[in-house]
Scaffold this motif. Structure first.
Motif, PDB file in Angstrom:
ATOM      1  N   LEU A  52       1.759   0.075  -8.875  1.00 47.21           N
ATOM      2  CA  LEU A  52       1.696   1.537  -8.880  1.00 47.21           C
ATOM      3  C   LEU A  52       0.246   1.987  -8.735  1.00 47.21           C
ATOM      4  O   LEU A  52      -0.518   1.981  -9.700  1.00 47.21           O
ATOM      5  CB  LEU A  52       2.307   2.092 -10.160  1.00 47.21           C
ATOM      6  N   THR A  53      -0.131   2.368  -7.515  1.00 47.91           N
ATOM      7  CA  THR A  53      -1.451   2.910  -7.220  1.00 47.91           C
ATOM      8  C   THR A  53      -1.264   4.180  -6.396  1.00 47.91           C
ATOM      9  O   THR A  53      -0.134   4.582  -6.085  1.00 47.91           O
ATOM     10  CB  THR A  53      -2.306   1.904  -6.422  1.00 47.91           C
ATOM     11  N   GLU A  54      -2.370   4.795  -5.998  1.00 44.63           N
ATOM     12  CA  GLU A  54      -2.279   5.999  -5.174  1.00 44.63           C
ATOM     13  C   GLU A  54      -1.720   5.705  -3.786  1.00 44.63           C
ATOM     14  O   GLU A  54      -1.312   6.617  -3.064  1.00 44.63           O
ATOM     15  CB  GLU A  54      -3.650   6.657  -5.053  1.00 44.63           C
ATOM     16  N   ALA A  55      -1.681   4.420  -3.412  1.00 46.25           N
ATOM     17  CA  ALA A  55      -1.171   4.052  -2.090  1.00 46.25           C
ATOM     18  C   ALA A  55       0.342   3.881  -2.069  1.00 46.25           C
ATOM     19  O   ALA A  55       0.932   3.725  -0.998  1.00 46.25           O
ATOM     20  CB  ALA A  55      -1.833   2.757  -1.615  1.00 46.25           C
ATOM     21  N   ILE A  56       0.988   3.940  -3.209  1.00 44.47           N
ATOM     22  CA  ILE A  56       2.423   3.675  -3.240  1.00 44.47           C
ATOM     23  C   ILE A  56       3.181   4.744  -2.455  1.00 44.47           C
ATOM     24  O   ILE A  56       2.898   5.935  -2.579  1.00 44.47           O
ATOM     25  CB  ILE A  56       2.937   3.579  -4.695  1.00 44.47           C
ATOM     26  N   PRO A  57       4.134   4.350  -1.617  1.00 46.37           N
ATOM     27  CA  PRO A  57       4.879   5.328  -0.813  1.00 46.37           C
ATOM     28  C   PRO A  57       5.991   5.999  -1.623  1.00 46.37           C
ATOM     29  O   PRO A  57       6.637   5.382  -2.457  1.00 46.37           O
ATOM     30  CB  PRO A  57       5.459   4.476   0.315  1.00 46.37           C
TER      31      PRO A  57
END
Length: 241
Positions: free
Chosen positions: A225-230
């Motif tokens: 879970l990071t800011e890149a997760i779609p």
């Protein structure tokens, strides 16, 4: 008995709403958990890591509408002996189906022949549930820890939901629904750029509420879970049964 006939948020009749507390077991505090549940909007208590991590999976399952930890102490006779057992959890699905759950470590179940008391306890629970035509399920650490990445991701989500539970995020949530519907798939970072001047905590809180409710989907079982997760809109939720 702690059986009720209260109505839940989705109009369902809830058999259990309050747990039967017992004094903390053991001297250590590492296996005792008090956490906030956004699914039932109250603090919940667990007496082992296994019970706590199982609760995370319950919160992560939007098809589960309600639950109650340690809902009832069942009484019965097994092998000619009177017995009692406090069941670990009751859950109710969106379609109204119910089940009682008991959490045990797999290695203990492998030793049932050497643990007659444990065998009697499980048989007592199963017989009690059968008489009421309610499902009984024994879950082990094998099932609970099958995907540790999913557990870690949901720990972060649930902590954020607890920290933002008093915020009014309805307008942000509605905007997020519209943006994701238009974009199809969008990362958390790209979504945040639509909200000029809105604190990141509020954006994440709104996103996580929608994920928790099953309105948004994210590959939390496959990606950190990071800011890149779609993120994408969920299709109509399937129900258990």
């Amino acid at each position: 008995m702690n059986e009720t006939a209260q109505t839940g948020n989705r109009g369902q009749t809830l058999r259990h709403t309050k747990p039967l507390w017992e004094p903390r077991r053991g001297r250590g505090g590492s296996n005792y958990w008090q956490v906030y549940s956004p699914k039932i909007d109250r603090r919940v208590k667990f007496y082992s890591n296994l019970e706590y991590h199982h609760w995370i999976l319950v919160e992560a399952t939007p098809e589960i509408a309600a639950f109650c930890e340690r809902p009832i102490k069942v009484l019965g006779v097994n092998d000619g002996k009177n017995g009692s057992s406090l069941i670990d959890m009751w859950v109710q699905w969106r379609n109204g189906a119910e089940e009682y759950r008991e959490l045990k470590y797999a290695k203990k179940l492998d030793q049932l022949d050497e643990k007659p008391a444990l065998r009697r306890l499980l048989e007592l629970q199963k017989a009690w549930c059968e008489r009421r035509e309610i499902a009984h399920q024994v879950l082990t650490d094998n099932e609970v820890y099958a995907n540790k990445l999913q557990l870690r991701n949901w720990q972060l989500i649930l902590a954020q939901l607890a920290n933002t539970r008093d915020l009014d995020l309805d307008k942000i949530q509605e905007s997020i629904r519209q943006i994701v519907a238009e974009e199809g798939t969008i990362s958390l970072l790209a979504l945040s750029r639509w909200f000029d001047g809105v604190p990141p905590t509020s954006i994440r809180g709104a996103v996580f509420r929608l994920i928790h409710a099953g309105e948004l989907q994210a590959p939390l079982d496959q990606a950190v879970l990071t800011e890149a997760i779609p993120l994408r809109s969920s299709h109509e939720l399937s129900v258990q049964g």
